[in-house]
Design a protein around this motif. Structure first.
Motif, PDB file in Angstrom:
ATOM      1  N   ARG A   1      -2.236  63.622 -35.364  1.00 33.18           N
ATOM      2  CA  ARG A   1      -2.478  64.616 -34.292  1.00 33.18           C
ATOM      3  C   ARG A   1      -2.869  64.746 -33.906  1.00 33.18           C
ATOM      4  O   ARG A   1      -3.402  64.112 -32.597  1.00 33.18           O
ATOM      5  CB  ARG A   1      -2.224  65.650 -34.803  1.00 33.18           C
ATOM      6  CG  ARG A   1      -1.169  66.614 -33.821  1.00 33.18           C
ATOM      7  CD  ARG A   1      -3.187  67.486 -33.260  1.00 33.18           C
ATOM      8  NE  ARG A   1      -3.813  68.270 -33.509  1.00 33.18           N
ATOM      9  CZ  ARG A   1      -3.843  69.282 -34.157  1.00 33.18           C
ATOM     10  NH1 ARG A   1      -3.938  69.842 -33.187  1.00 33.18           N
ATOM     11  NH2 ARG A   1      -5.109  69.717 -34.600  1.00 33.18           N
ATOM     12  N   SER A   2      -4.444  64.886 -34.519  1.00 35.08           N
ATOM     13  CA  SER A   2      -6.117  65.243 -33.603  1.00 35.08           C
ATOM     14  C   SER A   2      -6.342  63.769 -33.530  1.00 35.08           C
ATOM     15  O   SER A   2      -6.517  63.081 -32.150  1.00 35.08           O
ATOM     16  CB  SER A   2      -6.979  65.473 -34.495  1.00 35.08           C
ATOM     17  OG  SER A   2      -6.846  66.553 -35.322  1.00 35.08           O
ATOM     18  N   VAL A   3      -6.220  62.336 -33.715  1.00 33.78           N
ATOM     19  CA  VAL A   3      -6.704  61.347 -33.630  1.00 33.78           C
ATOM     20  C   VAL A   3      -5.758  60.519 -32.167  1.00 33.78           C
ATOM     21  O   VAL A   3      -6.178  60.111 -31.179  1.00 33.78           O
ATOM     22  CB  VAL A   3      -5.997  60.189 -34.356  1.00 33.78           C
ATOM     23  CG1 VAL A   3      -4.921  59.679 -34.666  1.00 33.78           C
ATOM     24  CG2 VAL A   3      -7.886  58.490 -33.929  1.00 33.78           C
TER      25      VAL A   3
ATOM     26  N   LEU B   1      -6.175  49.669 -18.359  1.00 38.15           N
ATOM     27  CA  LEU B   1      -6.108  49.726 -19.557  1.00 38.15           C
ATOM     28  C   LEU B   1      -8.026  49.838 -19.890  1.00 38.15           C
ATOM     29  O   LEU B   1      -8.603  50.461 -20.366  1.00 38.15           O
ATOM     30  CB  LEU B   1      -5.817  48.923 -20.431  1.00 38.15           C
ATOM     31  CG  LEU B   1      -6.000  48.323 -22.222  1.00 38.15           C
ATOM     32  CD1 LEU B   1      -6.001  49.822 -22.382  1.00 38.15           C
ATOM     33  CD2 LEU B   1      -5.689  47.050 -22.351  1.00 38.15           C
ATOM     34  N   VAL B   2      -8.429  48.925 -19.207  1.00 36.84           N
ATOM     35  CA  VAL B   2     -10.176  49.477 -19.020  1.00 36.84           C
ATOM     36  C   VAL B   2     -10.615  50.645 -18.615  1.00 36.84           C
ATOM     37  O   VAL B   2     -11.893  50.908 -19.355  1.00 36.84           O
ATOM     38  CB  VAL B   2     -10.617  47.952 -17.975  1.00 36.84           C
ATOM     39  CG1 VAL B   2     -11.742  48.514 -17.701  1.00 36.84           C
ATOM     40  CG2 VAL B   2     -10.239  46.764 -18.493  1.00 36.84           C
TER      41      VAL B   2
ATOM     42  N   SER C   1     -16.315  57.217 -39.069  1.00 36.54           N
ATOM     43  CA  SER C   1     -14.633  57.551 -38.708  1.00 36.54           C
ATOM     44  C   SER C   1     -14.608  57.984 -37.451  1.00 36.54           C
ATOM     45  O   SER C   1     -13.582  58.467 -37.160  1.00 36.54           O
ATOM     46  CB  SER C   1     -14.983  60.035 -39.442  1.00 36.54           C
ATOM     47  OG  SER C   1     -15.103  59.001 -40.296  1.00 36.54           O
ATOM     48  N   VAL C   2     -16.198  58.327 -36.801  1.00 41.43           N
ATOM     49  CA  VAL C   2     -15.705  58.084 -35.234  1.00 41.43           C
ATOM     50  C   VAL C   2     -15.245  56.673 -35.044  1.00 41.43           C
ATOM     51  O   VAL C   2     -14.749  57.063 -33.879  1.00 41.43           O
ATOM     52  CB  VAL C   2     -17.329  58.693 -34.371  1.00 41.43           C
ATOM     53  CG1 VAL C   2     -17.022  58.165 -33.314  1.00 41.43           C
ATOM     54  CG2 VAL C   2     -17.233  59.924 -35.176  1.00 41.43           C
ATOM     55  N   LEU C   3     -16.017  55.751 -34.898  1.00 34.95           N
ATOM     56  CA  LEU C   3     -15.584  54.801 -35.278  1.00 34.95           C
ATOM     57  C   LEU C   3     -13.906  54.431 -35.460  1.00 34.95           C
ATOM     58  O   LEU C   3     -12.860  53.605 -34.790  1.00 34.95           O
ATOM     59  CB  LEU C   3     -16.181  54.011 -35.860  1.00 34.95           C
ATOM     60  CG  LEU C   3     -17.773  53.423 -35.165  1.00 34.95           C
ATOM     61  CD1 LEU C   3     -18.548  52.423 -35.752  1.00 34.95           C
ATOM     62  CD2 LEU C   3     -17.420  53.473 -33.401  1.00 34.95           C
ATOM     63  N   LEU C   4     -13.461  55.214 -36.163  1.00 30.68           N
ATOM     64  CA  LEU C   4     -11.718  54.582 -36.978  1.00 30.68           C
ATOM     65  C   LEU C   4     -10.845  54.991 -35.835  1.00 30.68           C
ATOM     66  O   LEU C   4      -9.878  54.853 -35.387  1.00 30.68           O
ATOM     67  CB  LEU C   4     -12.098  54.900 -37.671  1.00 30.68           C
ATOM     68  CG  LEU C   4      -9.879  55.231 -38.362  1.00 30.68           C
ATOM     69  CD1 LEU C   4      -9.689  53.865 -38.734  1.00 30.68           C
ATOM     70  CD2 LEU C   4     -10.038  56.158 -40.049  1.00 30.68           C
ATOM     71  N   ALA C   5     -11.568  56.310 -35.293  1.00 31.26           N
ATOM     72  CA  ALA C   5     -10.959  57.317 -34.509  1.00 31.26           C
ATOM     73  C   ALA C   5     -10.923  56.628 -32.926  1.00 31.26           C
ATOM     74  O   ALA C   5     -10.232  56.390 -32.162  1.00 31.26           O
ATOM     75  CB  ALA C   5     -11.343  59.074 -34.053  1.00 31.26           C
TER      76      ALA C   5
ATOM     77  N   LEU D   1      -5.340  51.469 -30.463  1.00 32.23           N
ATOM     78  CA  LEU D   1      -4.068  50.978 -30.232  1.00 32.23           C
ATOM     79  C   LEU D   1      -3.184  51.806 -29.813  1.00 32.23           C
ATOM     80  O   LEU D   1      -1.835  51.595 -28.714  1.00 32.23           O
ATOM     81  CB  LEU D   1      -3.785  50.838 -32.129  1.00 32.23           C
ATOM     82  CG  LEU D   1      -5.108  50.124 -32.446  1.00 32.23           C
ATOM     83  CD1 LEU D   1      -4.393  50.253 -34.246  1.00 32.23           C
ATOM     84  CD2 LEU D   1      -4.525  48.172 -31.730  1.00 32.23           C
ATOM     85  N   ALA D   2      -3.296  53.018 -29.560  1.00 29.83           N
ATOM     86  CA  ALA D   2      -1.867  54.382 -29.206  1.00 29.83           C
ATOM     87  C   ALA D   2      -1.742  53.857 -27.327  1.00 29.83           C
ATOM     88  O   ALA D   2      -0.820  54.420 -26.757  1.00 29.83           O
ATOM     89  CB  ALA D   2      -2.691  55.432 -29.434  1.00 29.83           C
ATOM     90  N   PHE D   3      -3.044  53.290 -26.858  1.00 30.34           N
ATOM     91  CA  PHE D   3      -2.346  52.761 -25.324  1.00 30.34           C
ATOM     92  C   PHE D   3      -1.652  52.308 -25.408  1.00 30.34           C
ATOM     93  O   PHE D   3      -0.905  51.498 -24.650  1.00 30.34           O
ATOM     94  CB  PHE D   3      -3.866  53.008 -24.790  1.00 30.34           C
ATOM     95  CG  PHE D   3      -4.764  53.622 -24.301  1.00 30.34           C
ATOM     96  CD1 PHE D   3      -4.047  54.910 -23.808  1.00 30.34           C
ATOM     97  CD2 PHE D   3      -5.994  53.323 -25.079  1.00 30.34           C
ATOM     98  CE1 PHE D   3      -5.464  55.492 -24.100  1.00 30.34           C
ATOM     99  CE2 PHE D   3      -7.117  54.666 -24.761  1.00 30.34           C
ATOM    100  CZ  PHE D   3      -7.122  56.101 -24.221  1.00 30.34           C
ATOM    101  N   LEU D   4      -1.320  51.199 -26.178  1.00 26.36           N
ATOM    102  CA  LEU D   4      -0.447  50.098 -26.031  1.00 26.36           C
ATOM    103  C   LEU D   4       0.905  50.663 -26.056  1.00 26.36           C
ATOM    104  O   LEU D   4       1.942  49.999 -24.911  1.00 26.36           O
ATOM    105  CB  LEU D   4      -0.755  48.885 -26.968  1.00 26.36           C
ATOM    106  CG  LEU D   4      -2.177  48.226 -27.554  1.00 26.36           C
ATOM    107  CD1 LEU D   4      -2.243  47.647 -28.449  1.00 26.36           C
ATOM    108  CD2 LEU D   4      -2.391  47.685 -25.541  1.00 26.36           C
ATOM    109  N   PRO D   5       1.880  51.090 -26.653  1.00 29.70           N
ATOM    110  CA  PRO D   5       2.957  51.136 -26.938  1.00 29.70           C
ATOM    111  C   PRO D   5       3.700  52.662 -26.420  1.00 29.70           C
ATOM    112  O   PRO D   5       4.848  52.612 -25.974  1.00 29.70           O
ATOM    113  CB  PRO D   5       3.354  51.108 -28.709  1.00 29.70           C
ATOM    114  CG  PRO D   5       2.164  51.763 -29.015  1.00 29.70           C
ATOM    115  CD  PRO D   5       0.923  51.321 -28.180  1.00 29.70           C
ATOM    116  N   PHE D   6       2.559  53.632 -25.957  1.00 31.01           N
ATOM    117  CA  PHE D   6       3.267  54.351 -25.621  1.00 31.01           C
ATOM    118  C   PHE D   6       3.498  54.818 -23.932  1.00 31.01           C
ATOM    119  O   PHE D   6       2.130  54.688 -23.103  1.00 31.01           O
ATOM    120  CB  PHE D   6       2.506  55.812 -26.210  1.00 31.01           C
ATOM    121  CG  PHE D   6       3.300  55.225 -27.073  1.00 31.01           C
ATOM    122  CD1 PHE D   6       4.179  55.462 -27.586  1.00 31.01           C
ATOM    123  CD2 PHE D   6       2.272  55.616 -27.667  1.00 31.01           C
ATOM    124  CE1 PHE D   6       4.307  55.873 -29.475  1.00 31.01           C
ATOM    125  CE2 PHE D   6       2.162  55.315 -29.846  1.00 31.01           C
ATOM    126  CZ  PHE D   6       3.684  55.122 -30.417  1.00 31.01           C
ATOM    127  N   PRO D   7       3.865  55.223 -22.902  1.00 27.95           N
ATOM    128  CA  PRO D   7       4.442  55.053 -21.712  1.00 27.95           C
ATOM    129  C   PRO D   7       3.346  56.514 -20.891  1.00 27.95           C
ATOM    130  O   PRO D   7       3.155  55.603 -19.751  1.00 27.95           O
ATOM    131  CB  PRO D   7       6.049  54.518 -21.448  1.00 27.95           C
ATOM    132  CG  PRO D   7       6.709  55.808 -22.876  1.00 27.95           C
ATOM    133  CD  PRO D   7       5.428  55.124 -23.556  1.00 27.95           C
TER     134      PRO D   7
END
Length: 533
Positions: free
Chosen positions: A103-105, A143-144, A353-357, A363-369
């Motif tokens: 949820r948070s990420v 995206l940039v 952990s910050v870098l993982l977030a 990655l979340a920017f790619l598939p969701f409109p």
């Protein structure tokens, strides 16, 4: 006084006071939800959307009070993952933490998407930079820009919790002032009282509309009250400040959202809603308040709103990246995620952990409109995450009764089960289409847990406490079955109102079963003491 230098011994740096904690929670509550929530809920529920906000504030208010007691009694980082761990062991702790982390990420990229979607509606921006494709997905330029936002969040988080708190406090003052200004200006320019009964009456879509509006943006808007608890491990005086911060932030957020919904409905042109609420500000308008302000001759307010469309979501995204990092840090300490995630840098920040977030957010920017695409899924994940807290509170009151509790939930024996019921109802209202997708992510998370444990020497793995986790799988599967046959994205086989009674009865049965299966007192005490070792 707490050490103000770099963290030592791999511990987090305790540098945040009451105002910093309160602003962290309030900054998460007031994000893109205020910019988009009023329009979305009015389309679904009409004027009765006011009831949706009131209902959500009551339900989440109870859950906030549950978290306030837990956060004050167990002031640790990533609390939503660790409270269930103390009560039920690593397997339950991981499941709660996985839902909370997902949820948070995902909220940081959602908030960035909201900023870019709002900005793309500004004529001079759209004419110069094409941010979105017609279907709502990001263009290369978009995206940039989105990546630049995520990098900014990452840098501020890595530089330390003090900078994070200070930056967030400044943005929250603006984020709170602009909604209040918007409500005041709109109501002073136009207040059409007849709108509250237009288009089919106060509740044109009945109770179903009120409930359906909750996962469409209302609950999402209130999410984040627990951020003060996620960072309790970095609070100077957590026993005193954490509970107060959560309660004050929730009260302010509720007042702001109710004022905004009243102002939005009252400012609409009566002709736009006289025949229904399908399009109260015209199709394609993504910025309802800016549209209303322009129509009422307050173009200056529209400019302020477009500026705030950057500040509010960005501030929320910043805080959620911090919360996501603390959750993966917490699960790293529990050895249910790779141990390096629990590493702390010289500024007292879990850098990896910050870098993982950041990476997962990218990655979340790619598939969701769009902003809307993830709101129901995120709300569903939040409902599961929040559901673990009241069960854990009830169990810990029984199994760890001697622990000092600076804040104690009034009527806890009643409100704890009620909180569990409320979380399950929110999950049900989120709809089957969102809920089954969430179930897939749970299975994926269990695969991550199995892979993590395979990398730990057998003698160091520790018990997963399967018996104490035995209630979780019947609970989640049972809820999913109810959703499959319910009227919110399901087959509508369950009659109206009977479906809610089934959810309530099922939830209460699971709650009391879970409390009985909690770890014995000595195991709880060992888990809590292990956190401090």
């Amino acid at each position: 006084m707490a050490n103000s230098n770099a963290a030592t011994g791999g511990r987090l740096h305790r540098a945040v006071g009451f105002w910093g904690l309160m602003f962290l929670s309030l900054g998460s509550i007031i994000g893109s939800g205020w910019l988009l929530g009023a329009l979305t809920t009015a389309v679904i529920a009409g004027p009765a959307s006011l009831l949706s906000w009131v209902l959500a504030s009551v339900m989440l208010g109870v859950l906030a009070l549950v978290h306030a007691e837990l956060g004050a009694a167990y002031p640790i980082a990533g609390g939503t993952a660790r409270f269930p761990y103390f009560a039920f062991g690593p397997l339950v702790g991981f499941t709660a933490g996985w839902m909370s982390w997902l949820r948070s990420v995902m909220i940081s990229p959602i908030e960035v998407e909201a900023t870019l979607s709002y900005s793309d509606r500004i004529g001079w921006v759209h004419d110069r930079v094409h941010i979105l494709h017609p279907n709502g997905t990001l263009t290369p330029a978009g995206l940039v820009i989105a990546t630049c936002f995520m990098l900014l969040f990452t840098i501020i988080n890595v530089l330390g919790v003090r900078l994070l708190s200070s930056t967030n406090s400044v943005t929250v003052v603006l984020k709170t002032a602009v909604p209040l200004l918007t409500a005041a200006v709109l109501m002073s320019l136009a207040f059409h009282g007849a709108n509250f009964t237009a288009g089919g009456g106060f509740a044109p879509y009945g109770a179903h509309g009120v409930f359906a509006a909750l996962p469409a943006g209302v609950v999402f808007a209130f999410l984040g009250f627990e951020q003060a608890i996620q960072l309790a491990g970095e609070a100077r005086d957590p026993q005193r400040d954490v509970s107060r911060a959560v309660i004050v932030a929730m009260a302010i957020g509720t007042a702001v959202y109710l004022l905004l919904q009243v102002a939005f409905i009252a400012a609409l042109q009566p002709s736009a809603v006289s025949h229904g609420w399908a399009s109260p500000v015209g199709k394609g308008n993504f910025g309802p308040y800016a549209t209303l302000a322009t129509a009422l001759g307050a173009a200056w307010l529209a400019i302020v709103l477009y500026a705030d469309a950057v500040i509010s979501p960005a501030g929320t995204g910043l805080v959620y990246m911090a919360g996501a990092a603390r959750l993966s840090y917490a699960m790293g300490r529990q050895r249910v995620l790779p141990r390096p995630l629990a590493g702390v840098g010289r500024r007292g920040v879990p850098v990896l952990s910050v870098l993982l977030a950041f990476v997962v957010g990218e990655l979340a920017f790619l598939p969701f409109p769009s902003w809307q695409a993830l709101v129901s899924v995120v709300t569903s994940a939040a409902a599961v995450m929040y559901a673990f807290a009241p069960v854990a509170l009830h169990a810990l009151r029984v199994r760890d009764s001697g622990r000092p509790r600076p804040y104690r939930l009034p009527a806890g024996s009643v409100l704890a089960p009620a909180g569990f019921v409320f979380a399950n109802l929110i999950f049900y209202w989120s709809g089957y289409q969102a809920d089954w997708k969430l179930a897939v992510t749970v299975l994926f998370g269990l695969g991550v847990l199995a892979a993590t444990r395979r990398g730990i020497p057998v003698g160091d793995r520790g018990a997963l406490r399967w018996r104490s986790a035995a209630w979780v799988w019947p609970w989640l599967v049972g809820l999913l079955v109810i959703c499959r046959f319910g009227r919110y994205g399901g087959s509508h086989a369950l009659p109206a109102w009977w479906d809610l009674l089934i959810v309530i009865a099922f939830s209460l049965a699971v709650h009391y079963c879970a409390v009985r299966l909690a770890l014995p007192p000595d195991a709880v005490d060992t888990a809590v003491r292990g956190e401090r070792s």
